[in-house]
Design a protein around this motif. Structure first.
Motif, PDB file in Angstrom:
ATOM      1  N   SER A  64       0.795  -1.213   0.008  1.00 36.94           N
ATOM      2  CA  SER A  64       0.034   0.016  -0.096  1.00 36.94           C
ATOM      3  C   SER A  64       0.758   1.130   0.056  1.00 36.94           C
ATOM      4  N   PHE A  65       0.454   2.142  -0.824  1.00 38.81           N
ATOM      5  CA  PHE A  65       0.929   3.511  -0.634  1.00 38.81           C
ATOM      6  C   PHE A  65      -0.205   4.508  -0.174  1.00 38.81           C
ATOM      7  N   ALA A  66      -1.260   4.316  -0.731  1.00 34.52           N
ATOM      8  CA  ALA A  66      -2.348   5.144  -0.610  1.00 34.52           C
ATOM      9  C   ALA A  66      -2.815   5.230   1.136  1.00 34.52           C
ATOM     10  N   ASP A  67      -3.226   6.389   1.678  1.00 30.84           N
ATOM     11  CA  ASP A  67      -3.810   6.615   2.435  1.00 30.84           C
ATOM     12  C   ASP A  67      -5.333   6.918   2.394  1.00 30.84           C
ATOM     13  N   ARG A  68      -6.100   6.793   3.267  1.00 31.57           N
ATOM     14  CA  ARG A  68      -7.467   6.894   3.225  1.00 31.57           C
ATOM     15  C   ARG A  68      -7.812   8.571   3.031  1.00 31.57           C
ATOM     16  N   GLN A  69      -8.887   8.794   2.234  1.00 31.41           N
ATOM     17  CA  GLN A  69      -9.498   9.918   1.883  1.00 31.41           C
ATOM     18  C   GLN A  69      -9.910  10.576   3.147  1.00 31.41           C
ATOM     19  N   ILE A  70      -8.982  12.001   3.404  1.00 25.93           N
ATOM     20  CA  ILE A  70      -9.597  12.795   4.291  1.00 25.93           C
ATOM     21  C   ILE A  70      -9.915  14.372   4.158  1.00 25.93           C
ATOM     22  N   ASP A  71     -10.230  14.894   5.112  1.00 27.17           N
ATOM     23  CA  ASP A  71     -10.363  16.264   5.133  1.00 27.17           C
ATOM     24  C   ASP A  71      -9.087  17.094   4.847  1.00 27.17           C
ATOM     25  N   ARG A  72      -8.803  17.545   3.784  1.00 27.94           N
ATOM     26  CA  ARG A  72      -7.466  18.084   3.545  1.00 27.94           C
ATOM     27  C   ARG A  72      -7.376  19.647   4.283  1.00 27.94           C
ATOM     28  N   SER A  73      -8.516  19.978   4.798  1.00 25.61           N
ATOM     29  CA  SER A  73      -8.090  21.239   5.468  1.00 25.61           C
ATOM     30  C   SER A  73      -7.622  21.207   6.654  1.00 25.61           C
ATOM     31  N   LYS A  74      -7.463  19.877   7.249  1.00 23.65           N
ATOM     32  CA  LYS A  74      -6.841  19.681   8.489  1.00 23.65           C
ATOM     33  C   LYS A  74      -5.332  19.527   8.424  1.00 23.65           C
ATOM     34  N   PRO A  75      -4.548  19.623   9.400  1.00 28.23           N
ATOM     35  CA  PRO A  75      -3.186  19.065   9.142  1.00 28.23           C
ATOM     36  C   PRO A  75      -3.242  17.636   9.352  1.00 28.23           C
ATOM     37  N   SER A  76      -2.107  17.034   8.645  1.00 24.08           N
ATOM     38  CA  SER A  76      -1.770  15.686   8.438  1.00 24.08           C
ATOM     39  C   SER A  76      -1.632  15.222   9.850  1.00 24.08           C
ATOM     40  N   ALA A  77      -1.077  15.666  10.723  1.00 22.14           N
ATOM     41  CA  ALA A  77      -0.786  15.286  12.207  1.00 22.14           C
ATOM     42  C   ALA A  77      -1.985  14.981  12.969  1.00 22.14           C
ATOM     43  N   ALA A  78      -2.847  15.532  12.559  1.00 25.15           N
ATOM     44  CA  ALA A  78      -4.222  15.364  13.507  1.00 25.15           C
ATOM     45  C   ALA A  78      -5.046  14.351  12.808  1.00 25.15           C
ATOM     46  N   GLY A  91      -3.571   2.931  12.893  1.00 23.71           N
ATOM     47  CA  GLY A  91      -3.769   3.539  11.706  1.00 23.71           C
ATOM     48  C   GLY A  91      -4.485   2.820  10.778  1.00 23.71           C
ATOM     49  N   ILE A  92      -4.561   3.340   9.441  1.00 14.70           N
ATOM     50  CA  ILE A  92      -5.297   2.637   8.303  1.00 14.70           C
ATOM     51  C   ILE A  92      -4.621   3.111   7.091  1.00 14.70           C
ATOM     52  N   LYS A  93      -4.427   2.339   5.917  1.00 18.99           N
ATOM     53  CA  LYS A  93      -3.928   2.361   4.649  1.00 18.99           C
ATOM     54  C   LYS A  93      -5.213   1.902   3.883  1.00 18.99           C
ATOM     55  N   SER A  94      -5.473   2.643   2.834  1.00 23.38           N
ATOM     56  CA  SER A  94      -6.445   2.093   1.852  1.00 23.38           C
ATOM     57  C   SER A  94      -5.805   1.738   0.702  1.00 23.38           C
ATOM     58  N   MET A  95      -6.595   0.911  -0.004  1.00 23.89           N
ATOM     59  CA  MET A  95      -6.423   0.260  -1.399  1.00 23.89           C
ATOM     60  C   MET A  95      -5.267  -0.753  -1.321  1.00 23.89           C
ATOM     61  N   ALA A  96      -5.233  -1.830  -0.190  1.00 29.74           N
ATOM     62  CA  ALA A  96      -4.350  -2.775  -0.214  1.00 29.74           C
ATOM     63  C   ALA A  96      -4.633  -3.599  -1.215  1.00 29.74           C
ATOM     64  N   THR A  97      -4.613  -3.664  -2.335  1.00 31.63           N
ATOM     65  CA  THR A  97      -4.875  -4.496  -3.512  1.00 31.63           C
ATOM     66  C   THR A  97      -4.389  -5.536  -3.272  1.00 31.63           C
ATOM     67  N   LEU A  98      -5.121  -6.961  -3.270  1.00 27.31           N
ATOM     68  CA  LEU A  98      -4.881  -8.270  -3.146  1.00 27.31           C
ATOM     69  C   LEU A  98      -4.159  -8.438  -1.809  1.00 27.31           C
ATOM     70  N   GLY A  99      -4.577  -7.588  -0.941  1.00 27.06           N
ATOM     71  CA  GLY A  99      -4.370  -7.953   0.709  1.00 27.06           C
ATOM     72  C   GLY A  99      -4.774  -9.457   1.091  1.00 27.06           C
ATOM     73  N   PRO A 100      -6.005  -9.594   0.701  1.00 28.29           N
ATOM     74  CA  PRO A 100      -6.731 -10.895   1.352  1.00 28.29           C
ATOM     75  C   PRO A 100      -6.107 -11.879   0.955  1.00 28.29           C
ATOM     76  N   LEU A 101      -5.482 -11.901  -0.330  1.00 25.65           N
ATOM     77  CA  LEU A 101      -4.657 -13.240  -0.927  1.00 25.65           C
ATOM     78  C   LEU A 101      -3.259 -13.096  -0.937  1.00 25.65           C
ATOM     79  N   ALA A 102      -2.682 -12.345  -0.139  1.00 26.20           N
ATOM     80  CA  ALA A 102      -1.073 -12.220  -0.319  1.00 26.20           C
ATOM     81  C   ALA A 102      -0.744 -12.938   0.968  1.00 26.20           C
ATOM     82  N   ASN A 103       0.876 -13.105   0.996  1.00 21.08           N
ATOM     83  CA  ASN A 103       1.333 -13.633   2.391  1.00 21.08           C
ATOM     84  C   ASN A 103       2.037 -12.450   2.825  1.00 21.08           C
ATOM     85  N   GLU A 104       2.707 -11.310   2.260  1.00 20.12           N
ATOM     86  CA  GLU A 104       3.282 -10.421   2.964  1.00 20.12           C
ATOM     87  C   GLU A 104       2.799  -9.046   2.402  1.00 20.12           C
TER      88      GLU A 104
END
Length: 476
Positions: free
Chosen positions: A146-160, A178-191
């Motif tokens: 995963s690279f992607a973070d979940r979509q958020i309110d971008r008016s707020k600071p990242s640290a918050a 925390g959370i990462k989004s778009m973990a493609t194939l996550g359910p079927l991977a080993n690592e």
């Protein structure tokens, strides 16, 4: 190297996968996941077939065969050899799967090639990367990332916000939440390889590169709505190639320091990022070229089926698709022929060429779908299912009204069901979104390319031809 049954058995490890709010106890057997799992198992079986051994595998450091996906390229010839492997595997799915077992090893290779930069901040990180690379290669593991973070309110600071971040540490572990989004194939991977991308306001505690087994305690995968619940005869792509996307939720997960490749260092993350991804862009572009080949093949068959192949408009549209195929191939070959060598002698396909090529491919992808739908017309929407075609009450009517083309009615249905899966349905919509945001979004890549491009030599030529002296003020 593992076989298909060994891969499927590896998925029975107690991983926490949730689909439609219910925990999936056997991911390899679940109707929404089984088609993709079998596809992946077939790829593992393919690499142990003698006739494919030289194409898909190589001799490893210990003298045993390992997947060619883990090759460390040193030349243009190595990059070309890898491309032939990627093309073969991608053509089994028409380029519609972005997370085949040969993909994430290239992210790991990017980390491996950047370990000199990592070592300047922490020798332990560089050593961890090398051990991880070798371990995954020798165990023939299936990785996702995963690279992607979940979509958020971008008016707020990242640290918050509740991005994935370090919440505590001890002498042997980091604890992340925390959370990462778009973990493609996550359910079927080993690592699961987690990599935080550079972003404005990135807090040090959110700067992380690390890996965990998918079955790690405290890690949960929450799947999106599946697109794979139709019969293979009616949904030839989505029934087999729906590589499930998921949110990955980390609930105070303990990450051994031996699996940490970077932590809490924004400067090193930014320095290493482009090198981490360059090999992956090579794979993405090759796969997208294969997918363009599929669009060309389906479009040509549809035109033949409808008797429109000789129409000037249809000829032009088919020619546009073929030009797209050849343009992508030219980009790929150019990147391979002009590699950039790292200090360690690793040959990277030319990053600038790949960046331009990727932007072009993403821009053109929706046009491929629109062209195919236009060639099909209403027939792609009204194609009956195979159950209807085989119905005692409907069969005679359908066969009568579907006859008249160059193929049998059943084959006409198969073709149009493929076209719908490729260009019109939910699976096709997911393909557009995946291509648009796989490798970061198009607008950000355009801006990054423009900002990083050195135009000084072009400006010097323009000044010389305009008669502007060096250092002369623009307004004189």
């Amino acid at each position: 190297m593992r076989t298909g049954p060994q891969y499927l058995q590896s998925l029975d490890d107690g991983r926490q996968v949730f689909l439609s709010g219910i925990r999936v106890r056997d991911v390899a057997a679940h109707p929404a996941l089984a088609g993709c799992a079998r596809t992946l198992a077939n790829l593992y079986d393919a690499q142990v077939r003698p006739e494919l051994q030289d194409l898909l595998t190589m001799e490893g450091p210990a003298g045993k065969r390992v997947s060619l996906a883990w090759m460390v390229p040193k030349s243009t010839a190595d990059l070309e050899r890898r491309r032939r492997m990627i093309e073969h595997l991608a053509r089994q799915q028409g380029g519609t799967m972005g997370r085949l077992p040969d993909y994430v090893p290239l992210i790991a290779l990017g980390l491996y090639s950047a370990r000199g930069q990592l070592a300047r901040a922490s020798p332990e990180w560089a050593g961890n990367v090398e051990r991880y690379f070798n371990t995954c290669r020798d165990a023939d593991l299936l990785l996702t990332h995963s690279f992607a973070d979940r979509q958020i309110d971008r008016s707020k600071p990242s640290a918050a916000l509740n991005h994935l971040q370090v919440v505590s540490r001890d002498s042997e572990h980091l604890v992340v939440r925390g959370i990462k989004s778009m973990a493609t194939l996550g359910p079927l991977a080993n690592e699961y390889l987690v990599l935080t991308p550079p972003r404005a306001g990135l807090a040090p505690q959110q700067a992380l590169f690390f890996s965990v087994p998918v079955a790690t305690p405290g890690l949960r995968f929450i799947c999106r709505q599946p697109f794979s619940e139709g019969a293979p005869a009616d949904f030839p792509l989505s029934s087999r190639f729906d590589e499930m996307d998921a949110w990955a939720v980390f609930d105070d997960v303990r990450i051994p320091l031996s699996r940490v490749f970077l932590a809490e260092n924004v400067d090193v993350l930014q320095a290493a990022w482009r090198q981490v991804n360059v090999f992956a862009y090579h794979h993405i572009l090759i796969r997208m070229a294969v997918k363009a080949e599929l669009f060309a093949g389906v479009s040509s068959l549809v035109a033949q089926q409808l008797g429109t192949s000789q129409f000037e408009r249809v000829k032009e549209e088919l020619a546009d698709i073929l030009r797209h195929v050849e343009t992508l191939r030219a980009f790929i070959r150019a990147a391979e022929a002009d590699p950039v060598l790292t200090r360690e002698g690793i040959a990277m396909p030319n990053p600038r060429t790949l960046m331009v090529a990727h932007m072009y491919a993403v821009e053109q992808h929706p046009r491929l779908q629109q062209t195919l739908l236009s060639l099909c017309g209403q027939g792609v929407l009204m194609a009956p299912t195979h159950a209807e075609l085989g119905s005692g009450e409907l069969q005679e009517d359908l066969e009568h009204y579907l006859s008249g083309g160059p193929t049998a009615p059943a084959d006409r249905v198969r073709l149009f069901r493929l076209a719908w899966d490729l260009a019109g349905g939910a699976f096709a919509t997911r393909q557009v979104l995946f291509e648009q945001f796989n490798g970061r979004d198009l607008a950000r890549n355009r801006l990054q390319f423009a900002q990083s491009y050195d135009v000084s030599t072009f400006e010097q030529m323009a000044r010389r031809l305009a008669g502007i002296e060096p250092g002369e003020e623009q307004g004189r």
